[in-house]
Design a protein around this motif. Sequence first.
Motif, PDB file in Angstrom:
ATOM      1  N   ALA A  25      27.797-126.786  40.398  1.00 42.68           N
ATOM      2  CA  ALA A  25      26.410-126.388  40.173  1.00 42.68           C
ATOM      3  C   ALA A  25      25.555-127.591  39.803  1.00 42.68           C
ATOM      4  N   SER A  26      24.333-127.585  40.296  1.00 40.77           N
ATOM      5  CA  SER A  26      23.420-128.702  39.994  1.00 40.77           C
ATOM      6  C   SER A  26      22.823-128.528  38.600  1.00 40.77           C
ATOM      7  N   ALA A  32      24.526-124.312  35.511  1.00 44.93           N
ATOM      8  CA  ALA A  32      24.594-125.739  35.200  1.00 44.93           C
ATOM      9  C   ALA A  32      25.645-126.071  34.145  1.00 44.93           C
ATOM     10  N   SER A  33      25.904-125.167  33.230  1.00 44.43           N
ATOM     11  CA  SER A  33      26.880-125.465  32.173  1.00 44.43           C
ATOM     12  C   SER A  33      28.309-125.466  32.710  1.00 44.43           C
ATOM     13  N   ARG A  34      28.502-124.795  33.870  1.00 42.36           N
ATOM     14  CA  ARG A  34      29.825-124.757  34.527  1.00 42.36           C
ATOM     15  C   ARG A  34      30.922-124.302  33.554  1.00 42.36           C
ATOM     16  N   GLU A  35      30.611-123.215  32.842  1.00 40.78           N
ATOM     17  CA  GLU A  35      31.551-122.679  31.849  1.00 40.78           C
ATOM     18  C   GLU A  35      32.265-121.428  32.394  1.00 40.78           C
ATOM     19  N   PHE A  36      33.532-121.319  32.056  1.00 44.19           N
ATOM     20  CA  PHE A  36      34.244-120.043  32.179  1.00 44.19           C
ATOM     21  C   PHE A  36      34.558-119.651  30.738  1.00 44.19           C
ATOM     22  N   THR A  37      33.807-118.716  30.178  1.00 42.70           N
ATOM     23  CA  THR A  37      33.900-118.429  28.744  1.00 42.70           C
ATOM     24  C   THR A  37      34.274-116.969  28.518  1.00 42.70           C
ATOM     25  N   HIS A  61      38.582-124.987  40.475  1.00 47.61           N
ATOM     26  CA  HIS A  61      37.740-126.041  41.015  1.00 47.61           C
ATOM     27  C   HIS A  61      36.603-126.471  40.108  1.00 47.61           C
ATOM     28  N   HIS A  62      35.348-126.114  40.408  1.00 46.57           N
ATOM     29  CA  HIS A  62      34.228-126.871  39.854  1.00 46.57           C
ATOM     30  C   HIS A  62      33.729-126.330  38.506  1.00 46.57           C
ATOM     31  N   TYR A  63      34.636-125.988  37.620  1.00 47.56           N
ATOM     32  CA  TYR A  63      34.218-125.631  36.261  1.00 47.56           C
ATOM     33  C   TYR A  63      34.451-126.846  35.374  1.00 47.56           C
ATOM     34  N   LEU A  64      33.749-126.884  34.245  1.00 52.30           N
ATOM     35  CA  LEU A  64      33.952-127.973  33.288  1.00 52.30           C
ATOM     36  C   LEU A  64      34.616-127.510  32.002  1.00 52.30           C
ATOM     37  N   SER A  65      34.412-126.253  31.634  1.00 51.92           N
ATOM     38  CA  SER A  65      35.028-125.786  30.384  1.00 51.92           C
ATOM     39  C   SER A  65      35.569-124.378  30.580  1.00 51.92           C
ATOM     40  N   LEU A  66      36.822-124.220  30.189  1.00 56.40           N
ATOM     41  CA  LEU A  66      37.486-122.915  30.197  1.00 56.40           C
ATOM     42  C   LEU A  66      37.735-122.575  28.742  1.00 56.40           C
ATOM     43  N   ASN A  67      36.968-121.604  28.221  1.00 54.33           N
ATOM     44  CA  ASN A  67      36.980-121.313  26.787  1.00 54.33           C
ATOM     45  C   ASN A  67      37.552-119.908  26.533  1.00 54.33           C
ATOM     46  N   VAL A  68      38.517-119.832  25.624  1.00 52.83           N
ATOM     47  CA  VAL A  68      39.085-118.541  25.232  1.00 52.83           C
ATOM     48  C   VAL A  68      38.659-118.283  23.788  1.00 52.83           C
ATOM     49  N   GLY A  69      37.876-117.204  23.582  1.00 49.07           N
ATOM     50  CA  GLY A  69      37.256-116.946  22.296  1.00 49.07           C
ATOM     51  C   GLY A  69      38.233-116.431  21.246  1.00 49.07           C
ATOM     52  N   GLU A  70      37.747-116.356  20.028  1.00 48.65           N
ATOM     53  CA  GLU A  70      38.588-115.953  18.898  1.00 48.65           C
ATOM     54  C   GLU A  70      39.207-114.570  19.130  1.00 48.65           C
ATOM     55  N   ASN A  71      40.518-114.507  18.853  1.00 50.47           N
ATOM     56  CA  ASN A  71      41.286-113.255  18.900  1.00 50.47           C
ATOM     57  C   ASN A  71      41.305-112.606  20.282  1.00 50.47           C
TER      58      ASN A  71
END
Length: 622
Positions: A25-26, A32-37, A61-71
Amino acid sequence: MEDGTQYKGNVNYYDFSVFWFNVAASAGSTGASREFTIGKNCRVDAGQTQTVGRTFPAVYHHYLSLNVGENSVFNVDMPGNAVRFDDAGAGMTIKKGAVVNLTSKQTSGSVVAFSNNNTYLNAEPGSYFYVIGTSNQPLINLAANGLGTASVSRNGNSMTLNSPAQYDLRNLNDSRTAVNIAYGNEANNSFSILDSDIDLWKVGVPVLGPSNETYAKVPSLQVTGSGTRETVTTSVAGLDQFKQANYRRISGMNQDPRIEWVPVTDADKTIKGRVVIGEVPDNNGLVSGEIKYIPVYASENQAKITLTDTHGNVRPDLSTDANGYVSYTDTNDPIQFQKAREKISGIAERGPWISPEPIEATVIDATPPEPAKVDNSDAIQSTTKRLTGTGEPNSIITLTVNDQPSGIPGQLVGADGKWAIDISSLSLVKDDVLQFFLQDQSGQITELSEADRPSTNNAIGNINPKADTVYRDATFKAATKATVVGYLSLASVPDGLEFGDNQVSNKTENYRPTISGDLVVSDTRGGARKPWRLTLNQSEELKNGTISLEDALYYTSQLGEKQITTATQIVESGEFTSDGSKNISADWLDNNGFKLTVPVEKQRVGDYTGKLSWKLEDVPGN
C-alpha cells in the motif's frame, strides 16, 4: 479484527494464503499502515485443506506488522511456512496473555521464515508462543530465502522472547535444529530470551523425553551470528556454552510446578508422584482448529518434592528421576501403610518456582477388614443354632459352608463391632468348614484400572479373601475359618434331687424325688457315632452325720433297677441315628428314675445330703 472477534479461515481449493496483502500500500492509501491486527480476546484460526500446492503462509506478503492482541488466540496450521516476513521491516508482536500456535505439516521449509532484512518477532511479557513442525530446515530461520526452504545472507533480523508465560520451539525432525540465526559464519541477526526458563533438547534425542539441559529464571540469553561467528551473551554458567546447531527443541515453562500423584493405596509402602513443570501442545500442533496440550515432566534432579504422609511424617528433598518421578518407600518393619481415605500432600519446587499450595491425593482404601473373630469357634456343633463374634463396625459379614454360599443373607456388623448370625437353617455335620467373610462398604476402586484393582474389591467394597492374598506390598489375611466339631456330651445334668420332708414311719418307705434340671445326652459326632453308656455313683454318700443311706438309693431304666452306691453302675445306654440329643429325665415317670428305699431302722430325724457323679462314655469297639 475487533476485540472479541471469532474468525476461521481455510484454504480449500487454490494454493493461496488465507490473508493476502497482494500489493504494498502507498503512503496515502487506506492501508498505509500495512497492519494485520487482531484485537483483544479474539480467536483466529487459519488453516489449509487443499493439497494442490503448499506454498504460502497464513498471512502473506506486503504487510509490515502482524499483531496478536492481549488474551487472543492465533492458531495457524499451514503445510508450508506458518509465518513468513516477506517485506523488509516486517514483523510480528505477541501481546500479554496471547496464545500463538504455529504448526506446519510439511517436511520441508521453516515454520517461521525471516525472508527479508530488518524483520522481527517479539513475544512480549506474559505471552504464549508455540512453534511445532517437521522441518528439514531450521524450525525458525532468521536467515531464510524467499520460500523459507534454504538459508541466505540476511541482516538486521531479530527474535525476542521477553519474559514469556511459556514458549516451545520444537522441530520434530531428528537431525534438524530449532533456530538458525545467520547464514553460514556470518555475525548477523540476534535471538534473545529474557527473564525466562530455558530447557534444551539436543538434536537426535526424543523430543518429548526429558530435556538435556535446564536453566530456571535466566535473566538473559542473547545469541548473534552463526557458525564460527556465533556469540553468546549470558550470566548463567553452562548456558554460556549454548550452540544453536546442537538443539532441536528450546522451551520455557515459566510456571509453578504441580504433582501428578500415582494412585496410592493403603497396601503400598511406596508413595510416588510425578512433577509437571508445564503444559505445551502435543506434536500434532493444531488439528482441525484445536490444540491438545500435554504435560512436560521434570528431568533428573530438575525438581523436588516435600512430602507429608497420612501419619504426619514429612519427607523433604525428594528429587526427580530422569522421567520426573519422585518416590518414598517406607522402611519400617512392619510396614507403616498409609491410612485409607486420608490425604498425602506435597509441595513441588523447581528452582524459584514453588507450588503455591500443597497438592493432595487421597489414599485409596484397598485393604479388606481384619478377619472376623468368632466366639467359641472351636466348639461349633451341628446342633449350634446361633453364632456371634466381633468385626469391623458397619461391615457386612457373610458365611460359606465348605466353600459354598450358605444362603444366609449378609448381616451388618453393629457400630459396637458385634455381630450375630442365625444358622438354625443349616444342616451342619462334623468336619464342615465354615468361613466368615467381612466386607467393608467403601465401594469399587475407580481410581485404578480393572487390572490394577485387587481381586478382593467389588462394587460393594473390600472383602476378605478365601486364602492369604498378596496385593502390592501387603498380604490380605484369609477370612476366618471354623470347623464343625463332634462331641458326645452331657449337655446338662440335674442340679439336684429333693426327696422332701417325710414322717418317721413304722415300715419301709419308698420316696420319689422332685428333680431340678434335666439329664440330657448329646451326640454330634456325625459318621463317627457309636453306642454310648451312662454310669452313676455316689461320689459323696447320702447320710445324716454318721447315719448312711448309701444302700438305699436306686435307679431304674431299660437296663433294670440298679442300686446306686459309691460303686459305679451302668444306668443308661443307647445310640443316636443322627446328630441330636436325648432328654433322659423326660422318661423318669412311673417306676423309672430315682427312688429312695428306707427301712424302719434308718428312718432317723435329720437332713440327709450326698453327691452323685455322672459319667458318659463311648462303648468300646469289639
